[in-house]
Motif scaffolding. Structure first.
Motif, PDB file in Angstrom:
ATOM      1  N   ALA A 215      -2.709  -6.447   2.026  1.00 54.79           N
ATOM      2  CA  ALA A 215      -1.715  -5.765   1.197  1.00 54.79           C
ATOM      3  C   ALA A 215      -0.355  -6.408   1.447  1.00 54.79           C
ATOM      4  CB  ALA A 215      -1.653  -4.285   1.551  1.00 54.79           C
ATOM      5  N   MET A 216       0.539  -6.186   0.529  1.00 55.27           N
ATOM      6  CA  MET A 216       1.848  -6.818   0.660  1.00 55.27           C
ATOM      7  C   MET A 216       2.908  -5.852   0.162  1.00 55.27           C
ATOM      8  SD  MET A 216       2.343 -10.644  -0.666  1.00 55.27           S
ATOM      9  CE  MET A 216       3.958 -11.387  -0.726  1.00 55.27           C
ATOM     10  N   LEU A 217       4.003  -5.756   0.889  1.00 55.16           N
ATOM     11  CA  LEU A 217       5.107  -4.928   0.408  1.00 55.16           C
ATOM     12  C   LEU A 217       5.701  -5.581  -0.847  1.00 55.16           C
ATOM     13  CD1 LEU A 217       6.950  -3.690   3.614  1.00 55.16           C
ATOM     14  CD2 LEU A 217       5.968  -2.265   1.814  1.00 55.16           C
ATOM     15  N   GLU A 218       6.238  -4.725  -1.689  1.00 50.35           N
ATOM     16  CA  GLU A 218       6.718  -5.144  -3.007  1.00 50.35           C
ATOM     17  C   GLU A 218       7.653  -6.358  -2.976  1.00 50.35           C
ATOM     18  OE1 GLU A 218       8.646  -1.890  -4.894  1.00 50.35           O
ATOM     19  OE2 GLU A 218       9.217  -3.031  -6.668  1.00 50.35           O
ATOM     20  N   HIS A 219       8.557  -6.387  -1.982  1.00 48.25           N
ATOM     21  CA  HIS A 219       9.517  -7.491  -1.935  1.00 48.25           C
ATOM     22  C   HIS A 219       9.227  -8.463  -0.790  1.00 48.25           C
ATOM     23  CE1 HIS A 219      11.519  -5.301  -4.990  1.00 48.25           C
ATOM     24  NE2 HIS A 219      11.991  -4.364  -4.194  1.00 48.25           N
ATOM     25  N   VAL A 260      -4.966 -13.379  -4.259  1.00 46.48           N
ATOM     26  CA  VAL A 260      -4.766 -13.738  -2.859  1.00 46.48           C
ATOM     27  C   VAL A 260      -4.530 -12.466  -2.040  1.00 46.48           C
ATOM     28  CG1 VAL A 260      -3.167 -14.896  -1.258  1.00 46.48           C
ATOM     29  CG2 VAL A 260      -3.946 -16.060  -3.322  1.00 46.48           C
ATOM     30  N   ILE A 261      -3.906 -11.473  -2.669  1.00 48.82           N
ATOM     31  CA  ILE A 261      -3.747 -10.176  -2.010  1.00 48.82           C
ATOM     32  C   ILE A 261      -4.461  -9.117  -2.852  1.00 48.82           C
ATOM     33  CG2 ILE A 261      -1.571 -10.793  -0.902  1.00 48.82           C
ATOM     34  CD1 ILE A 261      -0.230  -8.928  -3.047  1.00 48.82           C
ATOM     35  N   ASP A 262      -4.690  -7.962  -2.228  1.00 42.77           N
ATOM     36  CA  ASP A 262      -5.476  -6.928  -2.905  1.00 42.77           C
ATOM     37  C   ASP A 262      -4.643  -5.775  -3.432  1.00 42.77           C
ATOM     38  OD1 ASP A 262      -8.185  -8.028  -2.197  1.00 42.77           O
ATOM     39  OD2 ASP A 262      -7.299  -7.810  -0.214  1.00 42.77           O
ATOM     40  N   ARG A 263      -3.489  -5.566  -2.828  1.00 40.90           N
ATOM     41  CA  ARG A 263      -2.655  -4.465  -3.324  1.00 40.90           C
ATOM     42  C   ARG A 263      -1.181  -4.696  -2.984  1.00 40.90           C
ATOM     43  NH1 ARG A 263      -4.123   0.960  -1.726  1.00 40.90           N
ATOM     44  NH2 ARG A 263      -6.309   0.369  -1.523  1.00 40.90           N
ATOM     45  N   ILE A 264      -0.341  -4.065  -3.803  1.00 41.19           N
ATOM     46  CA  ILE A 264       1.108  -4.117  -3.557  1.00 41.19           C
ATOM     47  C   ILE A 264       1.561  -2.731  -3.122  1.00 41.19           C
ATOM     48  CG2 ILE A 264       3.380  -4.486  -4.612  1.00 41.19           C
ATOM     49  CD1 ILE A 264       2.046  -6.412  -6.571  1.00 41.19           C
ATOM     50  N   ILE A 265       2.354  -2.688  -2.077  1.00 37.84           N
ATOM     51  CA  ILE A 265       2.892  -1.407  -1.603  1.00 37.84           C
ATOM     52  C   ILE A 265       4.335  -1.303  -2.104  1.00 37.84           C
ATOM     53  CG2 ILE A 265       3.385  -0.005   0.429  1.00 37.84           C
ATOM     54  CD1 ILE A 265       1.322  -1.871   1.932  1.00 37.84           C
ATOM     55  N   ALA A 286      -1.390   2.837   2.806  1.00 36.93           N
ATOM     56  CA  ALA A 286      -2.159   1.679   2.330  1.00 36.93           C
ATOM     57  C   ALA A 286      -3.198   1.242   3.355  1.00 36.93           C
ATOM     58  CB  ALA A 286      -1.209   0.521   2.012  1.00 36.93           C
ATOM     59  N   ILE A 287      -2.820   1.271   4.633  1.00 41.93           N
ATOM     60  CA  ILE A 287      -3.781   0.890   5.681  1.00 41.93           C
ATOM     61  C   ILE A 287      -4.956   1.867   5.674  1.00 41.93           C
ATOM     62  CG2 ILE A 287      -4.136   0.624   8.174  1.00 41.93           C
ATOM     63  CD1 ILE A 287      -1.192  -0.274   8.389  1.00 41.93           C
TER      64      ILE A 287
END
Lengths: 320, 319
Positions: A215-219, A260-265, A286-287
């Motif tokens: 997962a990746m934070l929005e920014h 490459v990533i599965d979700r945006i936080i 998210a975790i």
């Protein structure tokens, strides 16, 4: 007091004025500034919204590197209980750029590992600004291997400019250490979930982000090279970092499209540093969700899932 | 200003460079400056006959010398998406690709082949530094995966010759993703119990060293090859001090325990055969021609003629 980024200057002016007015009112009881200050606040809020509505990739890089952005330590303190740091690579040293250890997440025992950049000059130096040396990766390898044997899910928090480019780091096998960390991530039969909370800088990041779910934070940003580095190589001019940031497709939105990533936080308005608590809560949620997705899979299935995920990457490109 | 740099200069350069190396008969050693006769240099695998300096060699030339009789089968590599990021720097990525293809005559920066080396069946994969600096993009990743799958299928060892400046920036994050992808390929070999030998050649740097190029069972390097994660210039800028002589060169890495061996290119083939035959549990290599096939021996066992010479010897003598 918030530190303003370069592109936030107009916002700094407005918020500064509002603050000045209120300070004046506090010393001079006759003045009534409530309306004026409220108007300025509204203007500031609107400007903040406009600025963050459509951040350019380069601006995202700046937000991702914001010194007040919550760091690994903040997440561990808030989201985990019984955190018990484990130190050292058993070969050479303990690298403070990487923190990790046993902890409970929602009461479940886990292994948590992440890059820590530090919050003030002293701690930044101690943590080497989050740039790990081989010992950091070897500590992570040790913790992941242990997690695999004891059936503990591995949670990684990625926030690094990159692996440290130093003489000793090279002599002690920086590249080998990173390769082994990726290798171990792909080998353990437990859930591995990763969140890119700030900067995902190249090999130093992928060594921790080879996970079942990312997962990746929005920014946050995640890239093969820093925009400055890319600009100096391809444009022969480090000042072309805006163009490079654009070309590299390093934003969470692009990376989701590329699978490459599965979700945006989502981050609070104005970035994670404006409301650390709500950011940390969202990351926690998210975790939990990612671990839930992996529930019921046995070790072999988890390894297969993880390997297949990476083998499949690249089959999706960006729309023109 | 522009027409001077963009038009006149290339024209002038092309006129002069044409004069400098007529018909490529001579090559100047970059190290000692000796003029080397092209064919002689090629016979010596692009190693300077005067000073032993290792010059660049393409995977195709290397494989021609590596495989018995220069015979090998090229393994097809699954085609990746072209320009997945629509990458533009000063040039478009597809244009850079076309230029590299024209310059090298190769499709991409990796060549995968199967064949025999000293009658030892192997799969080999070679990275081509002359193709966009050998940079690791999706094709390179696919090539390593294809090579590993082929090796597993044929139950053969894999030899990888690395040469790359690092990741291919024009594929951005997808080039970075080749680090875990190629690591999966290495794991396939390890789980199948097959040897994976890495031969590092000049230069092998960046993300390439931080993945498949450092995970070999045996790590061999050609002499004086630059092998590093961060390049010397970046390190000098970071730590603001001069780096020692030979820093990040093969011999330096050997001293620091990062390599098993440093072996000259001209001796590499024999060494690889020796190592692989031991790891694969095969008898030592037979030097020279093979004895007559055993099938004939079963049908008609070698008769000892009255002169006392086994008939099977005749084949070996025929050379």
């Amino acid at each position: 007091m918030t530190q303003y980024l370069e592109f936030e200057k107009p916002l700094a002016e407005i918020e500064g004025k509002a603050e000045e007015l209120r300070a004046l009112a506090r010393t001079n009881e006759e003045m009534d500034v409530a309306d004026e200050a409220a108007a300025l606040d509204a203007k500031a809020a609107q400007l903040l919204k406009d600025l963050y509505k459509d951040l350019t990739p380069w601006r995202k890089c700046q937000v991702a590197r914001h010194p007040e952005r919550p760091h690994c330590k903040d997440y561990i303190e808030a989201l985990f209980t019984e955190y018990t740091p484990l130190a050292g690579d058993r070969n050479f040293a303990d690298d403070l750029a990487v923190m990790g250890g046993l902890a409970r997440f929602n009461d479940q025992p886990v292994m948590v590992i992440g890059h820590e950049k530090g919050a003030d000059t002293k701690s930044r130096i101690a943590h080497n600004f989050g740039m790990a040396r081989p010992e950091g990766y070897r500590k992570a390898v040790r913790l992941m291997e242990m997690a695999g044997r004891f059936g503990l899910p591995v949670i990684t928090l990625v926030d690094t400019t990159g692996a440290y480019p130093g003489k000793g780091a090279e002599e002690r096998g920086q590249s080998e250490a990173i390769a082994r960390s990726t290798e171990m991530s792909l080998k353990i039969g437990v859930p591995v979930v990763s969140v890119i909370i700030g900067e995902g800088g190249s090999g130093g990041a992928v060594a921790f982000a080879t996970a079942n779910r990312v997962a990746m934070l929005e920014h946050a940003v995640y890239s093969v090279i820093s925009p400055e580095g890319c600009a100096s190589i391809l444009w022969k001019d480090a000042e072309k970092m805006r163009e490079a940031a654009e070309a590299l497709r390093l934003t969470a939105q692009n990376l989701l499209e590329l699978a490459v990533i599965d979700r945006i936080i989502a981050e609070p308005m104005g970035g994670a540093h404006r409301d650390a608590k709500s950011t940390i809560d969202s990351v926690g949620a998210a975790i939990t969700a990612m671990l839930d997705e992996l529930k019921g899979k046995d070790g072999a299935a988890l390894i297969k899932d993880r390997r297949q995920k990476f083998l499949d990457i690249g089959s999706k490109g960006l729309a023109a | 200003m522009n027409w001077i740099t963009n038009y006149v200069r290339p024209r002038i350069n092309s006129i002069f460079s044409r004069r400098e190396a007529p018909e490529n008969l001579w090559t100047k050693c970059d190290e000692c400056g000796t003029m080397l006769f092209h064919r002689e240099l090629k016979d010596n695998l692009n190693v300077c006959t005067n000073c032993g300096h290792h010059m660049h060699i393409t995977p195709r030339d290397r494989f021609n010398a590596l495989f018995d009789g220069g015979i090998f089968t090229e393994i097809a590599v699954p085609e990746p998406l072209a320009d997945p990021l629509k990458f533009r720097d000063q040039k478009k990525y597809p244009d850079r690709m076309k230029a590299a293809q024209k310059k090298t005559g190769e499709k991409e920066a990796m060549l995968v082949a199967a064949g025999e080396m000293g009658r030892t069946p192997i799969v080999a994969v070679g990275q081509d530094f002359s193709f966009m600096g050998g940079s690791m993009g999706m094709y390179v990743g696919n090539a390593i995966i294809a090579a590993a799958e082929e090796a597993v299928k044929l139950k053969r060892p894999l030899i990888l010759f690395s040469a790359a400046g690092g990741a291919r920036m024009q594929e951005g994050i997808l080039s970075l993703m080749q680090m875990p992808r190629t690591t999966v390929a290495v794991q396939m070999l390890k789980e199948a119990g097959l040897p994976y030998i890495v031969v590092l050649t000049h230069p092998t740097t960046g993300g390439v060293t931080a993945s498949y190029a450092m995970l070999g069972d045996v790590q061999i390097s050609e002499p004086n090859a630059l092998i590093c994660f961060a390049g010397p210039r970046v390190i000098e800028q970071t730590i603001r001090e001069k780096l020692p002589d030979g820093f990040q060169r093969a011999e330096y890495l050997l001293d620091h325990g990062m390599l098993d061996r440093v072996t000259p290119r001209t001796e590499l083939r024999e060494e690889l055969i020796t190592i692989l035959r031991m790891l694969m549990g095969l008898p030592p290599q037979v030097v020279g021609d093979l004895p007559a096939p055993s099938e004939t021996a079963e049908i008609a066992p070698p008769k000892v003629e009255k002169s006392g010479k086994p008939a099977a010897d005749a084949g070996a003598k025929a050379k």
